[in-house]
Design a protein around this motif. Structure first.
Motif, PDB file in Angstrom:
ATOM      1  N   GLN A 149      33.528  49.810  45.712  1.00 23.77           N
ATOM      2  CA  GLN A 149      34.191  48.540  46.168  1.00 23.77           C
ATOM      3  C   GLN A 149      34.940  47.828  45.072  1.00 23.77           C
ATOM      4  OE1 GLN A 149      31.065  46.503  47.885  1.00 23.77           O
ATOM      5  NE2 GLN A 149      29.962  46.178  46.125  1.00 23.77           N
ATOM      6  N   ARG A 150      35.773  46.936  45.705  1.00 28.77           N
ATOM      7  CA  ARG A 150      36.429  46.134  44.777  1.00 28.77           C
ATOM      8  C   ARG A 150      35.520  45.215  43.407  1.00 28.77           C
ATOM      9  NH1 ARG A 150      40.916  41.342  46.278  1.00 28.77           N
ATOM     10  NH2 ARG A 150      41.481  40.422  44.260  1.00 28.77           N
ATOM     11  N   GLY A 151      36.042  45.458  42.418  1.00 31.89           N
ATOM     12  CA  GLY A 151      35.353  44.735  41.170  1.00 31.89           C
ATOM     13  C   GLY A 151      34.342  45.927  40.397  1.00 31.89           C
ATOM     14  N   ASP A 152      34.269  47.168  41.285  1.00 30.24           N
ATOM     15  CA  ASP A 152      33.612  48.158  40.396  1.00 30.24           C
ATOM     16  C   ASP A 152      34.399  48.871  39.481  1.00 30.24           C
ATOM     17  OD1 ASP A 152      31.453  48.126  42.038  1.00 30.24           O
ATOM     18  OD2 ASP A 152      31.843  49.441  43.137  1.00 30.24           O
ATOM     19  N   LYS A 153      33.777  49.403  38.335  1.00 31.18           N
ATOM     20  CA  LYS A 153      34.717  50.065  37.462  1.00 31.18           C
ATOM     21  C   LYS A 153      34.568  51.709  37.322  1.00 31.18           C
ATOM     22  CE  LYS A 153      34.617  46.589  33.728  1.00 31.18           C
ATOM     23  NZ  LYS A 153      34.208  46.330  32.287  1.00 31.18           N
ATOM     24  N   LEU A 154      35.833  52.027  37.487  1.00 29.17           N
ATOM     25  CA  LEU A 154      36.016  53.537  37.589  1.00 29.17           C
ATOM     26  C   LEU A 154      36.127  54.213  36.387  1.00 29.17           C
ATOM     27  CD1 LEU A 154      37.755  53.961  40.991  1.00 29.17           C
ATOM     28  CD2 LEU A 154      35.494  53.720  40.512  1.00 29.17           C
ATOM     29  N   ARG A 155      35.408  55.188  35.974  1.00 29.03           N
ATOM     30  CA  ARG A 155      35.891  55.872  34.639  1.00 29.03           C
ATOM     31  C   ARG A 155      36.613  57.401  35.104  1.00 29.03           C
ATOM     32  NH1 ARG A 155      34.944  55.556  29.458  1.00 29.03           N
ATOM     33  NH2 ARG A 155      33.384  53.964  29.708  1.00 29.03           N
ATOM     34  N   LEU A 156      37.864  57.577  34.969  1.00 27.75           N
ATOM     35  CA  LEU A 156      38.504  58.650  35.266  1.00 27.75           C
ATOM     36  C   LEU A 156      38.649  59.478  34.100  1.00 27.75           C
ATOM     37  CD1 LEU A 156      41.570  56.711  36.830  1.00 27.75           C
ATOM     38  CD2 LEU A 156      39.382  57.252  38.068  1.00 27.75           C
ATOM     39  N   PHE A 157      38.474  60.758  34.458  1.00 32.62           N
ATOM     40  CA  PHE A 157      38.696  61.828  33.383  1.00 32.62           C
ATOM     41  C   PHE A 157      39.954  62.953  33.990  1.00 32.62           C
ATOM     42  CE2 PHE A 157      34.399  60.447  32.988  1.00 32.62           C
ATOM     43  CZ  PHE A 157      33.932  60.719  31.667  1.00 32.62           C
ATOM     44  N   CYS A 158      40.761  63.124  33.135  1.00 33.38           N
ATOM     45  CA  CYS A 158      41.578  64.230  33.531  1.00 33.38           C
ATOM     46  C   CYS A 158      42.450  64.105  34.706  1.00 33.38           C
ATOM     47  CB  CYS A 158      40.952  65.565  33.513  1.00 33.38           C
ATOM     48  SG  CYS A 158      42.092  66.877  33.333  1.00 33.38           S
ATOM     49  N   PHE A 159      42.830  62.919  34.957  1.00 30.80           N
ATOM     50  CA  PHE A 159      43.734  62.427  36.032  1.00 30.80           C
ATOM     51  C   PHE A 159      45.364  62.386  35.473  1.00 30.80           C
ATOM     52  CE2 PHE A 159      40.084  61.364  38.435  1.00 30.80           C
ATOM     53  CZ  PHE A 159      40.683  61.067  39.525  1.00 30.80           C
ATOM     54  N   GLN A 160      46.216  62.942  36.343  1.00 28.11           N
ATOM     55  CA  GLN A 160      47.360  63.237  35.984  1.00 28.11           C
ATOM     56  C   GLN A 160      48.458  62.379  36.478  1.00 28.11           C
ATOM     57  OE1 GLN A 160      48.796  67.311  36.579  1.00 28.11           O
ATOM     58  NE2 GLN A 160      49.946  67.236  34.770  1.00 28.11           N
ATOM     59  N   LEU A 161      49.425  61.888  35.535  1.00 29.29           N
ATOM     60  CA  LEU A 161      50.796  61.034  35.948  1.00 29.29           C
ATOM     61  C   LEU A 161      51.651  61.628  36.674  1.00 29.29           C
ATOM     62  CD1 LEU A 161      50.960  58.735  32.845  1.00 29.29           C
ATOM     63  CD2 LEU A 161      50.368  57.983  35.238  1.00 29.29           C
ATOM     64  N   LYS A 162      52.046  61.242  38.102  1.00 33.31           N
ATOM     65  CA  LYS A 162      53.008  62.073  38.836  1.00 33.31           C
ATOM     66  C   LYS A 162      53.791  60.945  39.560  1.00 33.31           C
ATOM     67  CE  LYS A 162      50.748  66.429  39.659  1.00 33.31           C
ATOM     68  NZ  LYS A 162      50.216  67.486  40.484  1.00 33.31           N
ATOM     69  N   THR A 163      55.148  61.293  39.664  1.00 36.32           N
ATOM     70  CA  THR A 163      55.984  60.399  40.498  1.00 36.32           C
ATOM     71  C   THR A 163      55.776  60.759  41.995  1.00 36.32           C
ATOM     72  OG1 THR A 163      57.373  60.382  38.620  1.00 36.32           O
ATOM     73  CG2 THR A 163      58.523  59.837  40.540  1.00 36.32           C
ATOM     74  N   ILE A 164      55.551  59.770  42.647  1.00 34.12           N
ATOM     75  CA  ILE A 164      55.299  59.868  44.177  1.00 34.12           C
ATOM     76  C   ILE A 164      56.080  59.058  44.910  1.00 34.12           C
ATOM     77  CG2 ILE A 164      53.904  60.205  46.076  1.00 34.12           C
ATOM     78  CD1 ILE A 164      51.386  61.053  44.161  1.00 34.12           C
ATOM     79  N   ASP A 165      57.018  59.331  45.569  1.00 29.38           N
ATOM     80  CA  ASP A 165      57.993  58.373  46.307  1.00 29.38           C
ATOM     81  C   ASP A 165      58.547  57.381  45.219  1.00 29.38           C
ATOM     82  OD1 ASP A 165      56.897  59.158  48.858  1.00 29.38           O
ATOM     83  OD2 ASP A 165      55.302  57.890  48.868  1.00 29.38           O
ATOM     84  N   GLN A 166      58.889  57.952  44.327  1.00 33.67           N
ATOM     85  CA  GLN A 166      59.685  57.363  43.165  1.00 33.67           C
ATOM     86  C   GLN A 166      58.814  56.340  42.368  1.00 33.67           C
ATOM     87  OE1 GLN A 166      63.173  55.518  45.220  1.00 33.67           O
ATOM     88  NE2 GLN A 166      64.360  57.497  44.925  1.00 33.67           N
ATOM     89  N   LYS A 167      57.446  56.414  42.506  1.00 34.82           N
ATOM     90  CA  LYS A 167      56.588  55.502  41.676  1.00 34.82           C
ATOM     91  C   LYS A 167      55.674  56.185  41.021  1.00 34.82           C
ATOM     92  CE  LYS A 167      53.796  51.629  42.360  1.00 34.82           C
ATOM     93  NZ  LYS A 167      52.995  50.559  43.634  1.00 34.82           N
ATOM     94  N   LEU A 168      55.279  56.063  39.685  1.00 32.09           N
ATOM     95  CA  LEU A 168      54.307  56.674  38.841  1.00 32.09           C
ATOM     96  C   LEU A 168      52.933  56.338  39.290  1.00 32.09           C
ATOM     97  CD1 LEU A 168      54.869  58.751  36.311  1.00 32.09           C
ATOM     98  CD2 LEU A 168      54.333  56.876  34.982  1.00 32.09           C
ATOM     99  N   LYS A 169      52.319  57.455  39.634  1.00 30.79           N
ATOM    100  CA  LYS A 169      50.771  57.352  40.135  1.00 30.79           C
ATOM    101  C   LYS A 169      49.824  58.359  39.273  1.00 30.79           C
ATOM    102  CE  LYS A 169      52.378  55.771  44.830  1.00 30.79           C
ATOM    103  NZ  LYS A 169      52.312  56.085  46.241  1.00 30.79           N
ATOM    104  N   LEU A 170      48.522  58.103  39.341  1.00 30.38           N
ATOM    105  CA  LEU A 170      47.789  59.110  38.961  1.00 30.38           C
ATOM    106  C   LEU A 170      47.167  59.721  40.120  1.00 30.38           C
ATOM    107  CD1 LEU A 170      45.336  56.430  36.556  1.00 30.38           C
ATOM    108  CD2 LEU A 170      46.911  58.623  35.869  1.00 30.38           C
ATOM    109  N   THR A 171      47.039  60.930  39.760  1.00 25.84           N
ATOM    110  CA  THR A 171      46.455  62.145  40.965  1.00 25.84           C
ATOM    111  C   THR A 171      45.454  62.759  40.280  1.00 25.84           C
ATOM    112  OG1 THR A 171      48.260  63.666  40.230  1.00 25.84           O
ATOM    113  CG2 THR A 171      49.183  61.995  41.781  1.00 25.84           C
ATOM    114  N   CYS A 172      44.587  63.335  41.249  1.00 21.90           N
ATOM    115  CA  CYS A 172      43.589  64.092  40.866  1.00 21.90           C
ATOM    116  C   CYS A 172      43.799  65.649  40.989  1.00 21.90           C
ATOM    117  CB  CYS A 172      42.249  63.710  41.688  1.00 21.90           C
ATOM    118  SG  CYS A 172      42.498  64.054  43.308  1.00 21.90           S
TER     119      CYS A 172
END
Length: 230
Positions: free
Chosen positions: A200-223
Motif C-alpha cells: 500500500q501507499r507509503g510502503d517501500k519496494l526493493r526492486l531487483f532486475c527491473f528493466q526500463l522500457k518505453t511504453i506509450d512514449q513514456k519510460l517505465k520500469l517493467t518486470c
C-alpha cells in the motif's frame, strides 16, 4: 541476506603469493566447447574472485526454456567494482553468505550483470586470500538511483533499488506501482507473479532486475523473467 559475522571485519593479510584458484575436483567432468551465448550475454570463463556483500532468499521463477526453477539475487564486489548477480542455481545459496570470499568460473555477463547457472562453478576462495573492498564501493553497491536520473538512461537498462510506493493501480492483467522520490515519479508495471502484490501507499519496494522500457512514449520500469520485488 545472512547477518554479518559476529567477529567483525577481518584484518588484511599480506601475501606475496599469486591469486589462488582452486583445482577442479577429481570427479569434475570436462565441459563440451561452449556454444554461442544468446544475444547480449557474453560468456566469461573467469576465474573471478569476489567478496559477497548480500543476497536475497531463493524464489521461484519460470522461463520458457526450462519451466519453473528457483534462483536468488546477490551483490558481490572486487577491490575496484561491484556487480549485481543473478544466481539461477538455488543450491549455491550457502556460498553467497555475506562476507564470504568466492571464486566464480564459467558465468555470463550482460549489461554489467553477472549470471550464474547450473553449468557455472563457484568455490570458496583460499582461506588465506583476502579481498579488501573500499567503503566507497560498498556504499555505491547499496545506493538507489534517483528517479530523474532513470529518465536519462537508455531503454533496456536494468535497475535495482529501494523505492517509496506512492500509488498502486490494479488493472485486469497488470498493476501499475507508481514510485516516488524527491526528484519525481515513475511507473513500475507488474505482470504475472508481480500483479497486485500485497502493498500500500507509503510502503517501500526493493526492486531487483527491473528493466526500463518505453511504453506509450513514456519510460517505465517493467518486470521480466528474473525480476523480484521485496
Amino acid at each position: 541476506s545472512a547477518s554479518a559475522a559476529a567477529a567483525g571485519p577481518p584484518q588484511p593479510r599480506a601475501s606475496t603469493c599469486a591469486p589462488f584458484f582452486p583445482a577442479l575436483p577429481q570427479n569434475e567432468t570436462v565441459k563440451a566447447p561452449h556454444q554461442a551465448a544468446p544475444r547480449g550475454r557474453v560468456f566469461q570463463q573467469g576465474p573471478l574472485t569476489v567478496l559477497v556483500l548480500k543476497a536475497t532468499e531463493p524464489f521461484e521463477y519460470e522461463s520458457p526454456e526450462e519451466g519453473k526453477n528457483r534462483m536468488f539475487h546477490a551483490t558481490v564486489a572486487t577491490p575496484t567494482q561491484f556487480f549485481h548477480v543473478k544466481v539461477l542455481n538455488s543450491s549455491l545459496k550457502e556460498k553467497f553468505t555475506k562476507e564470504n570470499i568466492i571464486t566464480i568460473l564459467d558465468y555470463y555477463e550482460c549489461k554489467g550483470i553477472l549470471e550464474i547457472n547450473k553449468t557455472s562453478s563457484v568455490y570458496d576462495a583460499d582461506p588465506f586470500q583476502l579481498i579488501v573492498v573500499p567503503n566507497s564501493i560498498i556504499k555505491r553497491a547499496s545506493e538507489t538511483p534517483k528517479i530523474d536520473n532513470l529518465y536519462k538512461q537508455a531503454s533496456g537498462t536494468f535497475v535495482y533499488g529501494l523505492f517509496l510506493l506512492h500509488e498502486k493501480k490494479v488493472n485486469r492483467k497488470t498493476t501499475v506501482y507508481e514510485i516516488q522520490d524527491n526528484t519525481g515519479t515513475m511507473e513500475v508495471v507488474g505482470t504475472e507473479r508481480w500483479h497486485d502484490i500485497k502493498c500500500q501507499r507509503g510502503d517501500k519496494l526493493r526492486l531487483f532486475c527491473f528493466q526500463l522500457k518505453t511504453i506509450d512514449q513514456k519510460l517505465k520500469l517493467t518486470c521480466g523473467t528474473h525480476s523480484f520485488i521485496q
